[in-house]
Write a protein that holds these residues in place. Structure first.
Motif, PDB file in Angstrom:
ATOM      1  N   VAL A 272       0.841  -1.205   0.000  1.00  0.00           N
ATOM      2  CA  VAL A 272       0.000   0.000   0.000  1.00  0.00           C
ATOM      3  C   VAL A 272       0.872   1.249   0.000  1.00  0.00           C
ATOM      4  N   LEU A 273       1.962   1.220   0.774  1.00  0.00           N
ATOM      5  CA  LEU A 273       2.832   2.391   0.890  1.00  0.00           C
ATOM      6  C   LEU A 273       3.449   2.768  -0.454  1.00  0.00           C
ATOM      7  N   TYR A 274       3.969   1.764  -1.190  1.00  0.00           N
ATOM      8  CA  TYR A 274       4.684   2.135  -2.414  1.00  0.00           C
ATOM      9  C   TYR A 274       3.771   2.245  -3.636  1.00  0.00           C
ATOM     10  N   SER A 275       2.580   1.625  -3.607  1.00  0.00           N
ATOM     11  CA  SER A 275       1.701   1.689  -4.778  1.00  0.00           C
ATOM     12  C   SER A 275       0.598   2.732  -4.640  1.00  0.00           C
ATOM     13  N   VAL A 276       0.248   3.109  -3.417  1.00  0.00           N
ATOM     14  CA  VAL A 276      -0.873   4.018  -3.180  1.00  0.00           C
ATOM     15  C   VAL A 276      -0.421   5.368  -2.629  1.00  0.00           C
ATOM     16  N   LEU A 277       0.562   5.355  -1.735  1.00  0.00           N
ATOM     17  CA  LEU A 277       0.957   6.596  -1.058  1.00  0.00           C
ATOM     18  C   LEU A 277       1.553   7.653  -1.992  1.00  0.00           C
ATOM     19  N   PRO A 278       2.532   7.321  -2.876  1.00  0.00           N
ATOM     20  CA  PRO A 278       3.105   8.368  -3.736  1.00  0.00           C
ATOM     21  C   PRO A 278       2.087   9.106  -4.604  1.00  0.00           C
ATOM     22  N   PRO A 279       1.132   8.431  -5.285  1.00  0.00           N
ATOM     23  CA  PRO A 279       0.172   9.186  -6.093  1.00  0.00           C
ATOM     24  C   PRO A 279      -0.701  10.145  -5.282  1.00  0.00           C
ATOM     25  N   ILE A 280      -0.902   9.855  -3.985  1.00  0.00           N
ATOM     26  CA  ILE A 280      -1.685  10.758  -3.150  1.00  0.00           C
ATOM     27  C   ILE A 280      -0.838  11.921  -2.656  1.00  0.00           C
ATOM     28  N   MET A 281       0.400  11.610  -2.252  1.00  0.00           N
ATOM     29  CA  MET A 281       1.248  12.613  -1.619  1.00  0.00           C
ATOM     30  C   MET A 281       1.881  13.581  -2.612  1.00  0.00           C
ATOM     31  N   ASN A 282       2.130  13.140  -3.841  1.00  0.00           N
ATOM     32  CA  ASN A 282       2.807  14.010  -4.803  1.00  0.00           C
ATOM     33  C   ASN A 282       2.086  15.336  -5.038  1.00  0.00           C
ATOM     34  N   PRO A 283       0.749  15.343  -5.281  1.00  0.00           N
ATOM     35  CA  PRO A 283       0.077  16.646  -5.442  1.00  0.00           C
ATOM     36  C   PRO A 283       0.169  17.511  -4.187  1.00  0.00           C
ATOM     37  N   VAL A 284       0.091  16.882  -3.011  1.00  0.00           N
ATOM     38  CA  VAL A 284       0.176  17.639  -1.753  1.00  0.00           C
ATOM     39  C   VAL A 284       1.567  18.247  -1.598  1.00  0.00           C
ATOM     40  N   ILE A 285       2.597  17.455  -1.860  1.00  0.00           N
ATOM     41  CA  ILE A 285       3.977  17.925  -1.701  1.00  0.00           C
ATOM     42  C   ILE A 285       4.268  19.077  -2.649  1.00  0.00           C
ATOM     43  N   TYR A 286       3.818  18.958  -3.902  1.00  0.00           N
ATOM     44  CA  TYR A 286       4.130  19.986  -4.884  1.00  0.00           C
ATOM     45  C   TYR A 286       3.298  21.253  -4.708  1.00  0.00           C
ATOM     46  N   SER A 287       2.144  21.154  -4.074  1.00  0.00           N
ATOM     47  CA  SER A 287       1.297  22.337  -3.919  1.00  0.00           C
ATOM     48  C   SER A 287       1.522  23.062  -2.597  1.00  0.00           C
ATOM     49  N   MET A 288       2.039  22.362  -1.583  1.00  0.00           N
ATOM     50  CA  MET A 288       2.186  22.984  -0.265  1.00  0.00           C
ATOM     51  C   MET A 288       3.284  24.045  -0.239  1.00  0.00           C
ATOM     52  N   ARG A 289       4.435  23.766  -0.851  1.00  0.00           N
ATOM     53  CA  ARG A 289       5.586  24.656  -0.768  1.00  0.00           C
ATOM     54  C   ARG A 289       5.829  25.430  -2.064  1.00  0.00           C
ATOM     55  N   ASN A 290       4.846  25.476  -2.930  1.00  0.00           N
ATOM     56  CA  ASN A 290       5.011  26.151  -4.205  1.00  0.00           C
ATOM     57  C   ASN A 290       3.977  27.264  -4.337  1.00  0.00           C
ATOM     58  N   LYS A 291       4.436  28.509  -4.252  1.00  0.00           N
ATOM     59  CA  LYS A 291       3.514  29.650  -4.284  1.00  0.00           C
ATOM     60  C   LYS A 291       2.825  29.771  -5.641  1.00  0.00           C
ATOM     61  N   GLU A 292       3.553  29.512  -6.725  1.00  0.00           N
ATOM     62  CA  GLU A 292       2.952  29.606  -8.050  1.00  0.00           C
ATOM     63  C   GLU A 292       1.848  28.570  -8.236  1.00  0.00           C
ATOM     64  N   MET A 293       2.093  27.344  -7.743  1.00  0.00           N
ATOM     65  CA  MET A 293       1.088  26.304  -7.862  1.00  0.00           C
ATOM     66  C   MET A 293      -0.134  26.620  -7.009  1.00  0.00           C
ATOM     67  N   LYS A 294       0.082  27.112  -5.807  1.00  0.00           N
ATOM     68  CA  LYS A 294      -1.045  27.471  -4.944  1.00  0.00           C
ATOM     69  C   LYS A 294      -1.865  28.604  -5.557  1.00  0.00           C
ATOM     70  N   ALA A 295      -1.185  29.572  -6.163  1.00  0.00           N
ATOM     71  CA  ALA A 295      -1.903  30.671  -6.814  1.00  0.00           C
ATOM     72  C   ALA A 295      -2.711  30.161  -8.005  1.00  0.00           C
ATOM     73  N   ALA A 296      -2.131  29.239  -8.782  1.00  0.00           N
ATOM     74  CA  ALA A 296      -2.839  28.674  -9.944  1.00  0.00           C
ATOM     75  C   ALA A 296      -4.043  27.852  -9.498  1.00  0.00           C
ATOM     76  N   LEU A 297      -3.894  27.113  -8.405  1.00  0.00           N
ATOM     77  CA  LEU A 297      -5.026  26.325  -7.896  1.00  0.00           C
ATOM     78  C   LEU A 297      -6.139  27.234  -7.384  1.00  0.00           C
ATOM     79  N   ARG A 298      -5.762  28.354  -6.759  1.00  0.00           N
ATOM     80  CA  ARG A 298      -6.787  29.308  -6.313  1.00  0.00           C
ATOM     81  C   ARG A 298      -7.529  29.921  -7.489  1.00  0.00           C
ATOM     82  N   ARG A 299      -6.794  30.257  -8.552  1.00  0.00           N
ATOM     83  CA  ARG A 299      -7.437  30.798  -9.735  1.00  0.00           C
ATOM     84  C   ARG A 299      -8.339  29.760 -10.404  1.00  0.00           C
ATOM     85  N   LEU A 300      -7.903  28.502 -10.401  1.00  0.00           N
ATOM     86  CA  LEU A 300      -8.696  27.442 -11.030  1.00  0.00           C
ATOM     87  C   LEU A 300      -9.980  27.164 -10.273  1.00  0.00           C
ATOM     88  N   THR A 301      -9.895  27.115  -8.945  1.00  0.00           N
ATOM     89  CA  THR A 301     -11.066  26.765  -8.131  1.00  0.00           C
ATOM     90  C   THR A 301     -11.890  27.978  -7.725  1.00  0.00           C
TER      91      THR A 301
END
Length: 304
Positions: A272-301
């Motif tokens: 479960v850790l290696y087949s399920v966890l990375p696809p869930i965590m990758n969007p969280v990891i890339y959006s939490m510490r990235n101001k440009e991504m967070k701004a784009a997600l705010r504009r999208l939603t």
């Protein structure tokens, strides 16, 4: 079974009906979270012209691969729990092995390319636009997908060229090569060694390339005079480094640990850790510490 195996039985999480329903609901929530997270990343990059850069182009490809990899294993396990069955056809098992290897292989190749992209951006910023052209990025991403395809063809063909005529019980919730090799009545030792040796060499080569890239990156970052500049450079690298660490650590632990003769809860947890966890965590990891991504997600939603 004395004849050639035509169907496999996957390991269930429980025989208790209430726990099967709980497993279905839990996996459904996990799958929907991965689906929404990766689709949001994909749409934010596709529809926001501010993110039409090489780094986000590769991230968009990574979201597609993550969404595909979790779709190969989780829905079948959910369906089996809901219908109180464990069966998967021979063709279904072949397809599951092929697509999982294809997507995971392309995923790791893409992570290696993303390390090179960060190396050029930080160590050779003046040459970044001339090196990382749009056509070059498309060619690099295509190479990552093709490498995953070749990896999947090689290992799927190598595995299912063997004859499965013993027990048809796969001690995992999806068709996993180490567990399938335990069921063959052919001499699988050389086949297993070839698969393991090739995989280790491939992963080790990519991992060494990533490590060397980051050594050069950190050397360049330390030479940046301003603290703000160092922080900005590191903020673009830390999400990728976190994703690589998560991907490599869970995969190595899953495939290099000794396989037990009987199924254990630890094997299921690791899978479960290696087949399920990375696809869930990758969007969280890339959006939490990235101001440009967070701004784009705010504009999208439409959220402030």
């Amino acid at each position: 079974m004395s004849n050639r195996t035509t169907m496999f039985l996957l390991l269930g999480f429980s025989d208790v009906r209430e726990l099967q329903i709980l497993h279905f609901v839990g996996f459904l929530v996990i799958y929907l979270a991965a689906l929404v997270g990766n689709l949001l990343i994909f749409m934010a990059i596709a529809f926001d012209h501010h993110l039409h850069t090489p780094m986000y182009f590769f991230l968009m490809n990574l979201s597609i691969l993550d969404l595909g990899s979790i779709s190969v294993t989780v829905p079948k396990s959910m369906a089996n729990s809901l219908m109180n069955t464990r069966s998967i056809s021979y063709a279904g098992c072949v397809a599951q092995v092929f697509f999982l290897l294809f997507l995971v292989g392309a995923d790791f190749s893409l992570l290696t390319i993303m390390a090179y992209d960060r190396y050029i951006a930080i160590c050779k910023p003046l040459h970044y636009e001339t090196i990382m052209k749009s056509r070059t990025c498309v060619e690099m991403a295509t190479c990552a997908w093709i490498s995953g395809l070749l990896y999947a063809v090689l290992h799927t063909g190598n595995t299912f060229a063997l004859t499965f005529c013993g027990s048809n019980m796969v001690d995992q919730f999806f068709c996993q090569i180490p567990q399938l090799l335990k069921l063959t009545c052919s001499d699988s030792y050389l086949s297993e060694v070839r698969v393991l040796a090739f995989s280790v060499c491939l992963v080790l080569g990519c991992f060494v390339f990533i490590i060397v890239s980051y050594v050069q990156i950190f050397k360049s970052v330390l030479r940046i005079p301003s603290e703000q500049g160092r922080h900005k450079a590191l903020s673009t690298c830390l999400p990728h480094l976190t994703v690589v660490s998560l991907f490599v650590c869970t995969g190595i632990f899953a495939y290099l640990k000794p396989t037990s003769s009987s199924p254990s809860p630890l094997d299921l947890v690791v899978a479960v850790l290696y087949s399920v966890l990375p696809p869930i965590m990758n969007p969280v990891i890339y959006s939490m510490r990235n101001k440009e991504m967070k701004a784009a997600l705010r504009r999208l939603t439409g959220c402030r």
